[in-house]
Design a protein around this motif. Structure first.
Motif, PDB file in Angstrom:
ATOM      1  N   HIS A   1      10.684  -3.758   7.524  1.00 42.65           N
ATOM      2  CA  HIS A   1       9.395  -3.234   6.601  1.00 42.65           C
ATOM      3  C   HIS A   1       9.410  -1.681   6.387  1.00 42.65           C
ATOM      4  O   HIS A   1       9.501  -1.032   7.330  1.00 42.65           O
ATOM      5  N   ILE A   2       9.547  -1.546   5.078  1.00 41.58           N
ATOM      6  CA  ILE A   2       9.761  -0.070   4.640  1.00 41.58           C
ATOM      7  C   ILE A   2       8.598   0.718   5.292  1.00 41.58           C
ATOM      8  O   ILE A   2       8.901   1.899   5.469  1.00 41.58           O
ATOM      9  N   TYR A   3       7.485   0.352   5.406  1.00 38.73           N
ATOM     10  CA  TYR A   3       6.336   1.243   5.803  1.00 38.73           C
ATOM     11  C   TYR A   3       6.314   1.561   7.186  1.00 38.73           C
ATOM     12  O   TYR A   3       6.427   2.772   7.719  1.00 38.73           O
TER      13      TYR A   3
ATOM     14  N   CYS B   1       1.004  -1.258  -0.080  1.00 36.47           N
ATOM     15  CA  CYS B   1      -0.052   0.084  -0.041  1.00 36.47           C
ATOM     16  C   CYS B   1       0.949   1.378  -0.043  1.00 36.47           C
ATOM     17  O   CYS B   1       0.414   2.357  -0.778  1.00 36.47           O
ATOM     18  N   PHE B   2       1.762   1.303   0.718  1.00 31.58           N
ATOM     19  CA  PHE B   2       2.721   2.405   0.887  1.00 31.58           C
ATOM     20  C   PHE B   2       3.531   2.777  -0.486  1.00 31.58           C
ATOM     21  O   PHE B   2       3.743   3.860  -1.119  1.00 31.58           O
ATOM     22  N   ARG B   3       3.819   1.630  -1.206  1.00 29.57           N
ATOM     23  CA  ARG B   3       4.525   1.453  -2.506  1.00 29.57           C
ATOM     24  C   ARG B   3       3.736   2.032  -3.594  1.00 29.57           C
ATOM     25  O   ARG B   3       3.887   3.127  -4.441  1.00 29.57           O
ATOM     26  N   ALA B   4       2.096   1.878  -3.355  1.00 28.79           N
ATOM     27  CA  ALA B   4       1.406   2.362  -4.229  1.00 28.79           C
ATOM     28  C   ALA B   4       1.224   3.733  -4.029  1.00 28.79           C
ATOM     29  O   ALA B   4       0.711   4.734  -4.830  1.00 28.79           O
ATOM     30  N   SER B   5       0.854   4.207  -2.791  1.00 33.10           N
ATOM     31  CA  SER B   5       0.313   5.727  -2.412  1.00 33.10           C
ATOM     32  C   SER B   5       1.528   6.605  -2.413  1.00 33.10           C
ATOM     33  O   SER B   5       1.199   8.045  -2.297  1.00 33.10           O
ATOM     34  N   HIS B   6       2.918   6.026  -1.834  1.00 31.63           N
ATOM     35  CA  HIS B   6       3.850   7.182  -1.782  1.00 31.63           C
ATOM     36  C   HIS B   6       4.952   6.381  -2.537  1.00 31.63           C
ATOM     37  O   HIS B   6       6.075   6.290  -1.902  1.00 31.63           O
ATOM     38  N   PRO B   7       5.052   6.301  -3.857  1.00 34.71           N
ATOM     39  CA  PRO B   7       6.015   5.626  -4.482  1.00 34.71           C
ATOM     40  C   PRO B   7       7.493   6.395  -4.319  1.00 34.71           C
ATOM     41  O   PRO B   7       8.395   5.478  -4.314  1.00 34.71           O
ATOM     42  N   GLN B   8       7.594   7.522  -4.211  1.00 36.41           N
ATOM     43  CA  GLN B   8       8.826   8.200  -4.116  1.00 36.41           C
ATOM     44  C   GLN B   8       9.634   7.989  -3.119  1.00 36.41           C
ATOM     45  O   GLN B   8      10.845   7.446  -2.878  1.00 36.41           O
ATOM     46  N   GLN B   9       8.815   8.186  -1.728  1.00 35.87           N
ATOM     47  CA  GLN B   9       9.050   7.775  -0.555  1.00 35.87           C
ATOM     48  C   GLN B   9       9.736   6.323  -0.101  1.00 35.87           C
ATOM     49  O   GLN B   9      10.684   5.951   0.410  1.00 35.87           O
ATOM     50  N   TYR B  10       8.685   5.541  -0.751  1.00 36.27           N
ATOM     51  CA  TYR B  10       9.134   4.242  -0.964  1.00 36.27           C
ATOM     52  C   TYR B  10      10.512   3.684  -1.588  1.00 36.27           C
ATOM     53  O   TYR B  10      11.467   2.998  -1.097  1.00 36.27           O
ATOM     54  N   LYS B  11      10.691   4.361  -2.760  1.00 37.55           N
ATOM     55  CA  LYS B  11      12.052   4.089  -3.542  1.00 37.55           C
ATOM     56  C   LYS B  11      13.208   4.664  -2.746  1.00 37.55           C
ATOM     57  O   LYS B  11      14.321   4.090  -2.911  1.00 37.55           O
ATOM     58  N   GLN B  12      13.145   5.958  -2.146  1.00 40.37           N
ATOM     59  CA  GLN B  12      14.213   6.442  -1.406  1.00 40.37           C
ATOM     60  C   GLN B  12      14.637   5.422  -0.327  1.00 40.37           C
ATOM     61  O   GLN B  12      15.769   5.281   0.026  1.00 40.37           O
ATOM     62  N   ILE B  13      13.675   5.046   0.757  1.00 38.80           N
ATOM     63  CA  ILE B  13      13.994   4.163   1.816  1.00 38.80           C
ATOM     64  C   ILE B  13      14.542   2.814   1.168  1.00 38.80           C
ATOM     65  O   ILE B  13      15.577   2.315   1.685  1.00 38.80           O
ATOM     66  N   ALA B  14      13.906   2.386   0.292  1.00 35.06           N
ATOM     67  CA  ALA B  14      14.324   0.856  -0.444  1.00 35.06           C
ATOM     68  C   ALA B  14      15.803   1.169  -0.970  1.00 35.06           C
ATOM     69  O   ALA B  14      16.601   0.078  -0.569  1.00 35.06           O
ATOM     70  N   LYS B  15      16.063   2.315  -1.347  1.00 36.80           N
ATOM     71  CA  LYS B  15      17.392   2.683  -1.908  1.00 36.80           C
ATOM     72  C   LYS B  15      18.443   2.817  -0.755  1.00 36.80           C
ATOM     73  O   LYS B  15      19.491   2.143  -1.031  1.00 36.80           O
ATOM     74  N   ALA B  16      17.870   3.298   0.157  1.00 34.13           N
ATOM     75  CA  ALA B  16      18.806   3.508   1.385  1.00 34.13           C
ATOM     76  C   ALA B  16      19.121   2.328   1.938  1.00 34.13           C
ATOM     77  O   ALA B  16      20.191   1.845   2.508  1.00 34.13           O
ATOM     78  N   LEU B  17      18.085   1.322   2.018  1.00 33.58           N
ATOM     79  CA  LEU B  17      18.256   0.226   2.666  1.00 33.58           C
ATOM     80  C   LEU B  17      19.478  -1.019   1.807  1.00 33.58           C
ATOM     81  O   LEU B  17      20.380  -1.613   2.491  1.00 33.58           O
TER      82      LEU B  17
END
Length: 734
Positions: free
Chosen positions: A248-250, A195-211
Motif C-alpha cells: 500500500h503506497i500510502y 487520497c494520497f494520489r490526489a493530494s501528493h501526486p509526485q510522491q505517489y508516482k515516485q513510490i509507484a515507480k520504485a515499486l
C-alpha cells in the motif's frame, strides 16, 4: 496499491449485463432487480450520463468483494442514479422493497457527515448530523455502501483536480477513519491510496515507480522465500497458505516520513502473509519461522493476544532472509484475515442471508446510538462538534453498571465521566467510585470491561476542582458541561456583594480605582462587566490574592534604574561579606550568592544540567543564559562588565520552562497522544501553539513546558518520537 477490478477493464459500449452478473454469481432475485435498474437507467439517461451506470457497476463489485447481502448490491446500483435525480426515491419505494429504499436514503443522507469537519455549530448543522447519525444507526450497511461510493468518486477521471483534491481531504479525514473503525482494511487502504494520489501526486508516482522498477527482483525473492516456508510448514501443518502481501503506497510513504528513511531502507517492501487453520497454528507457524530465520525482536507485535481497538488480530514479525534482507511476516487465521479485510462486512455474507450476522454485531454500532443522547446535552456548547468528532473517531471504552448495563465512553474517561453519563444527578451527588468492588480515585482512567459503582450522597455537591483539566477528574465535554451548568444556577445575587466586599478590601491597600480594575481585570478573565468579576470572586472562581498580584505587576512597577541598583547592590554586598547560603533552597547561585532576582533567558532557555552564565540586564535583574548562547556573546562584546558567573544550586526544586518543537504527520488524536505522554511523565504544560501545512499534511507543534533537569527532557523527547506519526521532536529556541 489500489485494487484492480473486472469493471476497470470493461467498456460500457461493449458491456453485457448478463455475462457480468454471471461472473459475480449473483442470486437470481438480485440479478433480476439489477436488470430492472438497468432498464430504468437506459430509458432515461442521456449519452453523457452513461458513466452513472458505470459507477453503480463498480460499487456492486466492491460490495460483492466484501460479501455484502443482496439488498446492499441493489441499493449500491441505485445510489448514483438517485443522487443525480435520474430516478427518485418514490419510484424506488414503488418498485423495490423497504430495505433497499431505506439503504438508498441512508447513503444519501450520509453526505451530511462532512459537517463534522466544519467549525461552526449552527442549528442546521446539528440537525444534519443528527439525521446522518440516525441513518447510520438504523443500518450500518449505509456506511459500507458510502465507502464504496467514495472510492468510485475518487477514481472518476472526469472530475476536476480541485474536486478530487477536496474529496481526498474529506475521505482521509472522515471516511478512511470510518473504514478503520469498522475494521474494513480492504477499503481503508484503498481510500488512503487514492487520497494520497490526489493530494501528493509526485510522491505517489515516485513510490509507484520504485515499486515497479524492483518488482521482478522482489517477486522472485519473495517466491523463493515462500517456497522455502512452504516446505518447512508441510512437515508441521495440515492446512495453510503462504503468499506475498500486496503493498500500500500510502503506508510506505507514511513509514518513510515517520522514520526518515529512503525507499531502499524500508524493511517491509518485502512481505509475506501466512493463513493457517487455528489459533494454535498461528503460534506453531511463528515458532517455525523464528527457528529457521533470524528475527528482529524490536519488530515483533502480538495483535492476537492484544488486538487493536478496531478488533484487528494478527502476529507480525520481521526476519532476515537470504542476503540478510528483512522480510515482514504476518500470521493469522482465515477468520482473522476476513475480519481484517472485511471488518463488520465479514458477518453479512449475502449467500447466508441478510440477517445471518447482524445480531452478533449490534454491539459494534451501539456507540452510534449514544451519540444522539449526548448531542442533545451539549448542543448549546461550543464543544459540540469536537465532541461528536471525538465520539465518532476516537478510541472507545465499554464499562458496566452494577446491573450489567453497558456504558460507552471515550478512552481516558474517569468515574465522574461515567457518573454523568448515567444521569446528571448521579454525577452531582457523586462522592466516590468503586471498580470491581475496590475504591478508586476520581483520576482513575476506566478500562475496557470495568464494572463501576458510583457512591452518592443525599444532596448534590459537585466541586469546582472537577473543572480544572490539570486535575484529570473529568475528561468528557458532557460531564464538564453538566458541572458548569450546576454552578451557573447558583444564586448569583449572593456572590456579587460577597465578591465586591472582598475585592474592595484588597484593592484599598493599593488605592486601585474601579476604572483600573475594569481596564486590566476584565480582559484578563474574559469578562464583560464588573458584576461578572464580583460574582466570580464571590463564587470562588477567581482568587483575590492572585488578582491583586496581577494588578500590582501592571500598575506598580519599579524603574529600571531601581532594579539595576538593587541587583548590583546585592551582588556586591553578599560577595564582599562572603554570605553563606548553605542549607537554603536556591535554584541559581550567582557569583557564589544565591537568592538574587533573576530570570531565565528565552533566547536559549537553559535548564538544570546546562552550563550557564549571568548577565545583569536593565530593569529585569540578572538574565541567565547558556554559556554558548549566541545572544550572550553579542551582549558580552557590548557590556563585558555586566557578565557574572552563575551555576545551578544543589537544592534546586523549582521547574524551568522551555519549548519543544514537534513535527508530525497530522492526524486526529496527535495532540491527545502527546499530552498523554506529558501527563504520564508528570510534566506541566504551560502553553501550546500549533499549525498545519495542508499541502504536506505536516503539523508543527510548539509546547512550552516546565522541567527540572535535562535528563527528563531527553526521556520526554524519546517517548514522543516513539509515536508513529512523529517525524521530529527536539528542544526549540525561538
Amino acid at each position: 496499491m489500489v485494487a484492480i477490478r473486472r469493471s476497470h477493464s470493461l467498456e460500457l459500449a461493449n458491456f453485457e449485463l448478463v455475462s457480468w452478473g454471471a461472473s459475480l454469481q449473483m442470486s437470481p432475485v438480485t440479478f433480476e432487480e439489477i436488470q430492472i435498474v438497468w432498464r430504468y437507467a437506459q430509458e432515461r439517461l442521456e449519452v453523457e450520463q452513461y458513466p452513472l451506470m458505470w459507477f453503480g457497476i463498480e460499487m456492486v463489485e466492491i460490495l460483492h468483494g466484501l460479501n455484502m447481502d443482496d439488498d446492499s448490491l441493489v441499493a449500491a446500483f441505485l445510489v448514483p442514479l438517485v443522487k443525480h435525480k435520474i430516478i427518485d426515491l418514490i419510484e424506488v419505494k414503488d418498485v423495490f422493497n423497504a430495505s433497499i429504499t431505506e439503504l438508498v436514503k441512508g447513503v444519501l443522507e450520509m453526505d451530511n457527515i462532512r459537517q463534522l469537519n466544519a467549525g461552526t455549530t449552527s442549528d442546521l448543522q446539528i440537525d444534519n448530523i443528527r439525521r446522518m447519525l440516525l441513518a447510520m444507526v438504523k443500518d450500518f450497511r449505509c456506511m459500507v455502501i458510502k465507502l464504496a461510493e467514495r472510492i468510485t468518486y475518487l477514481r472518476d477521471e472526469d472530475k476536476t483536480e480541485e474536486e478530487i483534491v477536496l474529496a481526498a481531504k474529506e475521505c482521509s479525514q472522515i471516511y478512511a477513519p470510518l473504514a478503520n473503525r469498522l475494521g474494513i482494511g480492504q477499503l481503508k487502504w484503498e481510500l488512503e491510496d487514492y487520497c494520497f494520489r490526489a493530494s501528493h501526486p509526485q510522491q505517489y508516482k515516485q513510490i509507484a515507480k520504485a515499486l515497479r522498477e524492483r518488482r521482478l527482483d522482489r517477486e522472485k525473492y519473495i517466491a523463493n522465500f515462500v517456497t522455502n516456508l512452504t516446505a518447512l510448514f508441510d512437515e508441521e501443518l495440515d492446512d495453510f497458505q503462504v503468499y506475498g502481501r500486496p503493498k500500500h503506497i500510502y503506508s510506505i510513504w507514511k513509514k518513510m516520513q515517520r522514520k526518515q528513511l529512503s525507499f531502499e531502507q524500508l524493511f517491509d517492501i518485502r512481505a509475506v502473509r501466512i493463513i493457517v487453520a487455528t489459533l494454535e497454528d498461528c503460534y506453531t507457524a511463528l515458532g517455525i519461522v523464528h527457528t529457521n530465520y533470524q528475527h528482529l525482536p524490536e519488530h515483533f507485535d502480538d495483535y492476537v493476544s492484544n488486538p487493536k481497538p478496531n478488533g484487528y488480530q494478527s502476529l507480525h514479525t520481521v526476519v532476515l532472509g537470504k542476503g540478510n534482507k528483512p522480510i515482514e511476516v504476518q500470521i493469522r487465521t482465515q477468520q482473522m484475515h476476513d475480519d481484517a479485510e472485511l471488518g463488520v462486512a465479514a458477518h453479512w455474507k449475502y449467500k447466508e442471508g441478510a440477517t445471518a450476522g447482524r445480531a452478533g454485531y449490534e454491539d459494534k454500532i451501539v456507540w452510534l446510538r449514544k451519540l444522539l443522547d449526548w448531542q442533545n446535552d451539549i448542543a448549546e456548547s461550543s464543544e459540540s462538534i469536537s465532541e461528536l468528532r471525538s465520539q465518532v473517531f476516537d478510541d472507545r471504552v465499554y464499562v458496566f453498571t452494577p446491573r450489567g448495563e453497558v456504558i460507552d465512553l471515550p478512552k481516558n474517561a474517569t468515574p465522574l465521566d461515567f457518573a454523568y453519563a448515567i444521569h446528571s444527578e448521579v454525577g452531582h451527588r457523586c462522592i466516590g467510585a468503586k471498580v470491581a468492588g475496590r475504591i478508586v480515585p476520581f483520576t482513575y482512567q476506566l478500562q475496557m470491561g470495568d464494572q463501576v459503582e458510583i457512591i452518592t450522597q443525599k444532596n448534590p455537591n459537585p466541586s469546582r476542582d472537577w473543572l480544572n483539566p490539570n486535575n484529570g477528574f473529568i475528561n468528557t465535554a458532557r460531564a464538564r458541561a453538566k458541572v458548569v451548568n450546576f454552578f451557573k444556577k447558583l444564586d448569583r445575587d449572593k456572590n456579587i456583594p460577597l465578591g465586591k466586599e472582598q475585592l474592595e478590601t484588597e484593592m484599598a491597600k493599593f488605592k486601585f480605582t474601579q476604572k483600573q480594575i475594569e481596564q486590566y481585570a476584565l480582559p484578563r478573565y474574559n469578562l464583560k462587566q464588573i458584576d461578572d468579576l464580583y460574582a466570580a470572586i464571590g463564587g470562588g472562581d477567581i482568587k483575590v490574592s492572585q488578582l491583586s498580584h496581577y494588578l500590582q505587576s501592571k500598575l506598580i512597577k519599579p524603574t529600571a534604574e531601581q532594579e539595576d541598583e538593587a541587583v548590583l547592590k546585592a551582588v556586591t554586598y553578599k560577595a564582599a561579606n562572603n554570605v553563606n547560603n548553605k542549607g537554603k533552597s536556591s535554584d541559581i547561585i550567582i557569583d557564589g550568592v544565591g537568592n538574587l532576582m533573576h530570570t531565565v533567558a528565552r533566547c536559549c532557555q537553559p535548564i538544570p544540567g546546562d552550563s550557564i552564565v549571568g548577565y545583569i540586564t536593565q530593569g529585569r535583574g540578572i538574565s541567565i543564559h547558556k554559556s554558548d548562547c549566541e545572544q550572550l556573546f553579542e551582549l558580552k562584546c557590548i557590556n563585558p562588565e555586566r557578565v557574572v558567573q552563575a551555576q545551578w544550586g544543589v537544592n534546586d526544586a523549582r521547574g524551568f520552562s522551555l519549548t519543544i518543537r514537534i513535527i508530525a504527520n497530522d492526524f486526529s488524536g496527535l495532540l491527545r497522544d502527546i499530552t498523554g505522554i506529558m501527563a504520564n511523565e508528570k510534566v506541566n504544560v504551560l502553553g501550546i501553539s500549533s499549525r498545519t501545512d495542508i499541502k504536506s499534511n505536516l503539523a508543527t507543534i510548539n509546547l512550552e513546558i516546565e522541567l527540572t533537569n535535562i535528563d527528563l527532557l531527553a526521556k520526554l523527547l524519546s517517548r514522543i518520537q516513539q509515536i508513529d506519526e512523529v517525524i521530529e521532536a527536539k528542544r526549540f529556541v525561538g
